[in-house]
Design an enzyme around this catalytic site. Structure first.
Site, PDB file in Angstrom:
ATOM      1  CD  GLU A 441      -2.403  -1.859  -0.524  1.00 33.20           C
ATOM      2  OE1 GLU A 441      -3.041  -0.678  -1.276  1.00 33.20           O
ATOM      3  OE2 GLU A 441      -2.772  -2.663  -0.543  1.00 33.20           O
ATOM      4  N   GLY A 442       2.071   1.152  -0.640  1.00 34.81           N
ATOM      5  CA  GLY A 442       3.115   2.542  -0.841  1.00 34.81           C
ATOM      6  C   GLY A 442       3.622   2.216   0.725  1.00 34.81           C
TER       7      GLY A 442
END
Length: 598
Positions: A441-442
């Site tokens: 998620e980053g």
């Protein structure tokens, strides 16, 4: 051998007494979340997690998921039965609107339940967690037709959801993606391409899987301006809305990975699969960011969850394991040695972890409540301020809580000595599971860049100035209270450091963007420390007031809160000075070493 007890009482204290959850009872969603309802939800949710999910955690880790020759994937033993029980109890419907079969309660309650689930069984929790994110994206961007068709089944859990972004050649830089979408003339598209690292991409828990897929329509602009979002079900629906024929979606393989073995991380192949556009053409990132932001808060909570369960098991071991004698004389003279919890360095480790866990929990709940307000308040200014806070804190929560969640899971493992390295004790699984939260998620370096490059300057710095004003107002209100000086003075120093760091970025980041990049991670952690210090100060105000009023059977708990908060202020908050010093050195030295010298 590992165990888990959900921190229900600590969470109720935060909701009821510290964070003002019930102050919003005049708002939609909050009006039905009475104190009795909230307590019942948390206690029953805790029971489900402790009794049904936690016993499957090591089983899922050891067995993993299995891909069969026909592309089907089966989850570990017990997962399907636990998922059916999850659905039957309605846990996935808490925050979904009633029109789609949900209970229309505040999302912050679902967020708290997510922590309990992740502590009990992080790999399992990801299946319904991803569905929640997909629902959020569809609620905001899908047409009424698609909402009516898909959301009721996703709310009950009969169908699950995923997000498909990453491809073999691109991760964060989504402008490079190649998955293509060909219009068919009837409103549908043929989707072709390969996606990797797709959590819960294929499994045996639900009747259908609703994939949200980023792809590029033929002829679309290059880069991120040409990306669209598509709904691509595993199985197409028949005339009655039931899953029927396969839709050209298949699992090519399952990744062999470090942790979360009970969750199927898939390579997904789309072979002219039929999909439908969600939102506007070439505006797919905006739609997907709804799901990504939901996921980033969920991943932040994963960091806290593993730190919490690792801490609980480390404490149990420290109280039981006897080794050596206390430096100030035997504490268990009837035994050949004292339990290791008598040693100052053991207490340093345990109190470091717990003081983080409690403050991090308060900060993510505080942020989740702001998220609820941003959706349901009738006051436009209140909605905007809440949305600003949520946007500012999301990268901080994701980056800081997962960095520290992993660090503290390792520290808890260390309590066991050699036993911490042995799988039967469960500690090494917590460490392995926690590690992924820093990446997906980053990756956390991206979160730091998002914070300094996008969130700080957004709207002329409106969000960060509001945060300064909020914390500053708190300090002004309580700064003269002598009993709280151990909290307000360190918080004031931390806030001063954060403001100085922000000014440094304003003066040096625009002149040389490398300065902003070099400062970003330290700045993110500085803000995280101040945010959690603010939470401890708020907790201290409430605890002190209740003790003065007469706390009854809560006296010991409240005194313990003050001790843990004081430890945080004494031992962790001073790190803001080091972070300010580091980031103020800029990028010159960092960027001066030639590439060949690395």
């Amino acid at each position: 051998m590992p165990s888990y007890n959900a921190p229900v009482e600590d969470t109720l204290f935060l909701l009821n007494d510290v964070l003002g959850f019930h102050d919003h009872s005049h708002l939609p969603r909050f009006s039905e979340a009475t104190p009795d309802v909230v307590e019942a939800i948390l206690k029953e949710g805790a029971k489900f997690c402790e009794e049904q999910l936690q016993p499957l955690n090591q089983i899922g880790d050891h067995e993993g998921c299995t891909r069969h020759d026909d592309g089907r994937v089966t989850t570990p033993k017990g997962f399907k039965e636990a998922y059916d029980a999850f659905c039957e109890a309605g846990w996935g419907s808490l925050a979904i609107p009633e029109q789609y079969g949900g209970q229309n309660l505040p999302a912050s309650l679902a967020v708290v339940l997510n922590e309990f689930m992740c502590s009990a069984n992080m790999a399992f929790a990801m299946y319904p967690g991803l569905t929640q994110g997909a629902i959020a994206a569809l609620l905001e961007h899908a047409s009424d037709e698609f909402k009516d068709t898909y959301l009721p089944k996703m709310t009950t859990g009969e169908w699950t959801g995923t997000m498909n972004l990453t491809e073999p050649h691109c991760g964060t830089d989504l402008g490079l993606l190649r998955t293509k979408a060909v219009p068919q003339g009837d409103g549908s598209y043929k989707i072709s391409g390969t996606k990797i690292f797709i959590s819960a991409g294929e499994h045996d828990l639900s009747d259908n899987i609703v994939h949200l897929v980023l792809a590029r329509i033929e002829g679309a602009p290059a880069g991120t301006k040409g990306i669209s979002l598509f709904l691509v079900p595993k199985k197409r629906l028949d005339a009655d809305g039931n899953p029927a024929e396969d839709n050209g979606v298949s699992c090519g393989s399952i990744e062999e990975k470090m942790g979360i073995h009970g969750n199927a991380t898939c390579v997904m192949n789309y072979d002219e699969a039929t999909g439908w556009l969600i939102g506007e053409e070439n505006k797919g990132l905006r739609a997907m960011f709804v799901m990504m932001n939901e996921a980033r808060l969920g991943v932040a909570i994963q960091g806290v969850s593993q730190s919490e369960v690792a801490y609980q098991n480390a404490v149990a071991y420290a109280k039981d394991r006897i080794q050596g004698r206390s430096l100030t004389g035997p504490k268990a003279p009837d035994k050949p040695a004292d339990p290791i919890i008598v040693h100052p360095d053991v207490r340093r480790v345990l109190m470091t972890i717990r003081s983080f866990n409690e403050a991090a929990r308060a900060l993510y709940i505080h942020t989740a409540i702001k998220g609820d307000i941003s959706h349901v308040s009738e006051d436009e200014a209140e909605r905007q301020a809440a949305d600003d806070f949520m946007g500012l804190m999301t990268p901080v929560l994701k980056g800081v809580l997962t960095d520290k969640g992993f660090d503290y899971s390792v520290m808890a493992q260390q309590m066991f000595g050699g036993h911490g390295y042995i799988s039967e004790w469960g500690m090494e699984q917590f460490v392995r599971d926690a590690r992924i939260a820093m990446i997906y998620e980053g990756a956390n370096g991206i979160q730091a860049l998002d914070l300094v490059g996008r969130k700080l300057p957004a709207n002329g710095g409106r969000a960060i100035q509001a945060f300064f004003k909020e914390v500053g107002g708190f300090l002004k209100e309580h700064g003269d209270n002598e009993d709280l000086q151990g909290f307000t003075k360190p918080l004031k120093k931390g806030l001063d450091d954060l403001q100085a760091a922000t000014m440094w970025l304003m003066q040096n980041g625009m002149a040389n963007p490398d300065n902003a990049g070099a400062a970003s991670t330290d700045y993110m952690h500085l803000m995280g420390l101040v945010g959690m210090g603010y939470m401890w100060a708020k907790i201290a105000v409430v605890a002190q007031a209740k003790l003065e009023e007469g706390a009854g059977d809560k006296e010991e708990m409240l005194k313990n809160k003050l001790t843990l908060g004081t430890f945080y202020m004494e031992r962790l908050m001073p790190e803001t000075g080091a972070q300010l010093a580091r980031l103020s050195t800029g990028a010159q030295t960092m960027m001066s070493l030639p590439e060949e010298a690395f």
